[in-house]
Structure formats: C-alpha cells, structure tokens
Design an enzyme around this catalytic site. Structure first.
Site, PDB file in Angstrom:
ATOM      1  CE  LYS A 187      49.414  32.060  30.433  1.00  0.00           C
ATOM      2  NZ  LYS A 187      49.351  32.882  29.278  1.00  0.00           N
ATOM      3  CB  THR A 220      39.335  36.790  32.178  1.00  0.00           C
ATOM      4  OG1 THR A 220      38.326  36.003  31.557  1.00  0.00           O
ATOM      5  CG2 THR A 220      39.114  37.176  33.762  1.00  0.00           C
ATOM      6  N   GLY A 222      41.875  38.397  27.088  1.00  0.00           N
ATOM      7  CA  GLY A 222      43.147  39.328  27.051  1.00  0.00           C
ATOM      8  C   GLY A 222      44.351  39.220  27.973  1.00  0.00           C
ATOM      9  CB  THR A 223      44.234  37.393  31.128  1.00  0.00           C
ATOM     10  OG1 THR A 223      42.778  37.641  31.472  1.00  0.00           O
ATOM     11  CG2 THR A 223      44.641  37.323  32.730  1.00  0.00           C
ATOM     12  N   GLY A 224      46.016  36.545  28.785  1.00  0.00           N
ATOM     13  CA  GLY A 224      47.352  36.117  28.590  1.00  0.00           C
ATOM     14  C   GLY A 224      48.264  36.800  27.677  1.00  0.00           C
ATOM     15  CB  CYS A 225      47.515  39.085  24.996  1.00  0.00           C
ATOM     16  SG  CYS A 225      46.460  37.920  23.922  1.00  0.00           S
TER      17      CYS A 225
END
Ligand SMILES: Cc1ncc(COP(=O)(O)OP(=O)(O)O)c(N)n1
Ligand SMILES: Cc1ncsc1CCOP(=O)(O)O
Ligand SMILES: [Mg+2]
Length: 529
Positions: A187, A220, A222-225
């Site tokens: 990402k 942003t 928690g975007t990855g989770c």
C-alpha cells in the site's frame, strides 16, 4: 411413531463470515473494533479472537496487555470449531508464541487467510518487535492468501531499505511474494510526492496498480485494518466461487485465476469503500490527538447536524407544505428557497413531491432542504422515492396506494422513520395502521389541478375516514386560505392539519402565503376549541 428430526439448518441462510485475530483498540479506530465495523459495513459477519488489549486514543498507544497464548488458542478453537468462518484476517499479533498458536489452528482448519502485517501503529508506536518479524516471515506469510503491508511494513519485512517509488513497491511486492504468500498488496498511501494513492498487487505473475485520489484528512487511524478487513469481507462474499473451485479440485492454474478475479474486484471495491469512508469522515472531530478515527458506517454526521431529530409528533401535521418544482420554477425559485420560506412562514412539516426532477438533482436538493429543516427542527419527508429518503437520511416518506407497499417501506426504512400513506377510505386507513404507518393523508378533499385524475372525497369523505382512523390524519387537495376553516372546523380529533401545494408554492411570495395560511389554521382550531 418417532418423528424424523428436521436438520437444524433447514430453511436458514448461511452468511459470509470473517474471523479477525487482532488487538483491541480502546479508541475503536483501529484493531478489532475497526474490523468489526468494516465487516458490518460490507455486509459480512465478523467474529473476533483478541490477541492483546491496548490502551489507545487519538494521541497514541499508552499501554499494551498481551493475552496469554493458551487463551488465544482457546478463543481460536471456540470460533473455528463451531462457526467455520470463510476467511481469517489477522492484525496485531504481539508475540511469536501467538503466531505459532495461530498457524497451528490455521493448519487444522484450512481457512483462507488475509494478513495485515501490523508492526507499527499509525501514531508511530511499535506494536511488533524483531522476533515477530521473523515469525511473520517464517510461519505466517507462507500460509497467507494475501498480505497487505504498508511501505514501512514492507520495508521491515525485507530488512529495512526504504521504499520511495512505485518501482520500489513493485520490487518489494515481488520479494515478499518469494517469502510465500499467494498475493502481495503493497500500500502506497505514504508514498512521498504522489498526488494520488497507489497500491501495487503482485500475484506471482502479474503486477496490478490501483490508483485512487488521495483524501486530505487526519482522520486516518485504522485505515490499514479497515482495508484488510474489507478485502477479507469481499473474499468471504466470493467464497462460494472459491470453494466451488476448490471442491472440484481443479488444477492449480485455474484456481489461481479464479482467486485473481475475486481479489482484483474485491480490492477495487475495498479501496473504493475505504476512500468513501475517509472522504465522508474528513471533517468529523473525535479526540484531540494528531490522528482521528473515521466513520466506517458513514452515518455519524447525520446526528451531528444542527438540530437532532426527534420522534414524530402528530401536531407536526398542522401546516404541511408539499413542494412542486414546476410551480417553484414558474415563480423563479429553487426547491430549497421555497422550503426555507415555507418554514419561516410557519410550515410544521415539509414533503418534497418532485414528479419530474432528475434523481441526482433531487438528491442534492433534498440534502440542502434537509439541512434547512434540521436547523428549524421541522421533519422532512420525501414523496414516493424511498431511495432518495434513504440516501439523504430524510425523516421519512409519503407513499400512496399504488407506490411501494407500506409494510415493505417500513422494513426498508426501519422503525424510526416517519411513514405517511394516502387513504380515501376507512379500509385503507385501517390497513395503513396495520402496516405500520405513522399518519394518513386523506383527499383530495376539494378538486385540484395539482394532481391529475384524483378522485375527490369531499368533506364528508374526509370526516368518515377521520372518524374511523386510528392514525392521525392530514387533509389534502384544493385546500387554501378560502376553505381551510371549513376543513379544520370538522372538529374530528384525529384531523391534525392540512397539506397544501399550490396555496403556498403557486404564489409569488411563499413566506406571506405561509404566514396567512397558518393564521387561518390557528383561528379555525381556536374556533373548534
Ligand atoms: C400528505 C399527502 N397526502 C397525500 C398525498 C398523495 O400521495 P399519492 O397518493 O401517492 O400521490 P402522489 O403525491 O405521489 O402523486 C401526498 N403526496 N401527501
Ligand atoms: C398530492 C395530492 N394528493 C391528493 S390531492 C393532491 C394535490 C394537492 O395539491 P393542492 O394543494 O395544490 O391542491
Ligand atoms: Mg405517491
């Protein structure tokens, strides 16, 4: 004779299911809480195995309490042995022992696996040390169907060299693929000097780039989770295709192709979903730290509008303004200007009845009208168009006998929205009550040019319906300043007000007409008392 027992699952629907194995975030922006919200938003059931409990907020991570390995094992067994999730998604795995336990369970249950290799929180706090890195590389990644590192995680997995270009991301994706996962998504959200967000997928054969507009926001956390959960949810939804392929034991090449279709479509949908949630949430305020959470369900702002919605009150029907864009256009005003003037003149409820406005324009105008209505604590209903009501989160709808059946509308809209139904007879009024309506509109009381071929019920018909109706009634059709007294003076308790179109909107000044009509209504209600 002994009766044969029905199979327990007969007539039941199996729903897609993701198990998340991750840490709890007390601030609920990331971790288990983000996974639960993301899966719910994507229409997938989510069970949870908690690996650590963190004390965390928008400032950073203040503490971590790791759950004992045996208890992680017990949670895994409880869920996997009974509930059979379609996909397992992992987040924070705080010890090599926990990774070992997880890998043992995964070998036993053979679920599809999405690995978000969480190492550093978005606030910069380290959530996984070097020993964990080794366990990731040696044990977990080789089992993964897809792994989703960000730039820092990809770099850490490969020994620390920084990734600065899309070219670097491609090489990293290939090197991580060599560790064993079937697909790698690197990402690029943090890539410097890039106006859009680029993610790179490598499936062992091809590279795919996913570009999306970078959303400028600090919300942003928690975007990855969320992205990984959303990918897991898409896989769970497509898992019927996958398992069909698996069961037929088709040679590996075909199986991979099928994965790819699910992955690429799922990835695009997941990225789009995260983008929409970030965009929606860019101006919400939760916490005082540098990085706030975002709203996975994209609903929170509705409750933050200037005036909170309140339950339906039948006295709201007193002066019910129903818009008509043809009339307003004729007088050179927009729908929202007309609504504002009607409310300032005393309208107690507003219905947008737009028979020939395009859907996109209607939705935009409805949003503006809703803001005006909320500011004045006046409910806003949408005529006929349940989709528009849902899209702008209006207070309810008004539907007729040949529109969407009221009981279906109630199911779609839920218990809190206002539903009004047009009724000309006591039988229709009775059905409206059974179907869960909040009020009925009865008419046309008098002839009208506003609605074609509308049968007139007259004052007698109105009175008959009002006497029988268990629901509050608003009279409609040909009502204006000259005859409103006759209507209101029927004096039947269920008759709560009048709904008008042309008397307000087919006039030069909506404000004046509204004021005058309200005065006449008030005078006539006083006369009845
Ligand atoms: C308050 C109120 N009462 C009745 C109607 C008419 O609704 P319907 O019968 O569905 O006809 P259309 O308005 O859709 O032409 C109404 N709109 N509002
Ligand atoms: C929508 C509707 N339903 C029954 S009569 C009517 C039209 C009312 O319009 P007006 O108030 O201009 O007579
Ligand atoms: Mg209708």
């Amino acid at each position: 004779m002994q009766q044969e027992e029905e199979p327990k699952h007969l007539g039941k629907v199996r729903v897609p299911h993701v198990l998340t194995v991750a840490g709890s975030d007390s601030g609920a922006g990331a971790g288990i809480q983000a996974d639960l919200k993301a899966c719910s938003a994507r229409g997938v059931y989510c069970s949870t195995v908690i690996t650590a409990v963190t004390a965390q907020n928008t400032v950073g991570v203040q503490g971590v309490n790791v759950v004992a390995e045996d208890f992680v094992r017990e949670q895994l067994k409880s869920v996997l042995s009974d509930m059979h999730p379609d996909v397992v998604k992992t987040g924070m795995l705080p010890s090599p022992g926990i990774i070992k336990v997880l890998c043992q369970s995964l070998k036993e249950f053979q679920e599809a696996l999405v690995v978000d290799p969480v190492m550093v929180s978005t606030s910069g706090d380290v959530l996984a040390g070097p020993l964990i890195l080794a366990s990731f590389r040696e044990e977990l990644l080789p089992m993964a169907d897809i792994v989703t590192p960000n730039l820092r995680e990809a770099s850490a997995l490969l020994g620390g060299a920084p990734l600065q270009t899309v070219g670097d991301m491609r090489s990293a994706a290939k090197s991580i693929h060599d560790i064993g996962p079937r697909n790698v998504l690197v990402k690029g959200g943090d890539l410097p000097e890039s106006s859009d967000a680029v993610d790179v997928l490598f499936d062992g054969k091809e590279f795919y780039e996913f570009h999306s507009t970078r959303i400028i926001t600090s919300n942003t956390h928690g975007t990855g989770c969320t992205l990984a959960s959303s990918i897991a949810a898409e896989l769970a939804r497509g898992s019927s295709v996958l398992s069909a392929v698996k069961h037929k034991d088709i040679e590996k090449g075909v199986q991979l192709k099928c994965w790819l279709i699910v992955d690429v479509i799922g990835l695009v949908q997941s990225k789009r979903y995260v983008g929409s949630a970030l965009d929606y949430s860019k101006d919400i305020l939760i916490g005082g730290g540098r990085q706030g959470p975002f709203d996975h369900l994209m609903k929170l702002k509705h409750n933050a509008l200037p005036c909170m919605r309140r339950p339906f009150d039948p006295s709201d029907l007193l002066m019910y303004a129903v818009t008509d864009s043809r009339m307003n256009k004729r007088w050179g005003r927009s729908m929202s200007d007309a609504v504002k003037a009607a409310i300032e003149g005393g309208a107690t409820i507003v219905q947008l009845r737009e028979k020939d406005t395009d859907t996109g324009d209607f939705l935009e105008a409805a949003k503006t009208c809703l803001e005006i209505c909320r500011r004045h604590n006046v409910p806003l209903l949408i005529n006929d168009r349940i989709d528009i009501a849902l899209a702008c989160d209006a207070d309810g709808v008004h539907i007729g006998q040949s529109d969407m059946p009221a009981c279906v509308a109630r199911t779609i809209l839920g218990p809190d929205k206002i539903i009004g139904i047009s009724c000309k007879t006591p039988q229709q009024a009775e059905k409206a009550w059974i179907d869960g309506a909040d009020y009925i509109g009865c008419g046309g009381v008098y002839p009208t040019n506003t609605k074609e071929n509308n049968i007139t019920v007259g004052l007698d018909g109105l009175k008959t319906v009002c006497l029988e109706s268990k629901l509050p009634v608003v009279a409609i059709g040909g009502i204006g300043i000259s005859n409103v007294r006759a209507v209101m003076e029927l004096g039947v308790p269920s008759l709560k007000g009048v709904a008008v179109v042309s008397a307000l909107f087919d006039r030069e000044c909506v404000l004046t007409e509204s004021r005058n009509l309200l005065r006449a209504i008030m005078d006539s209600t006083k006369a009845v008392k």
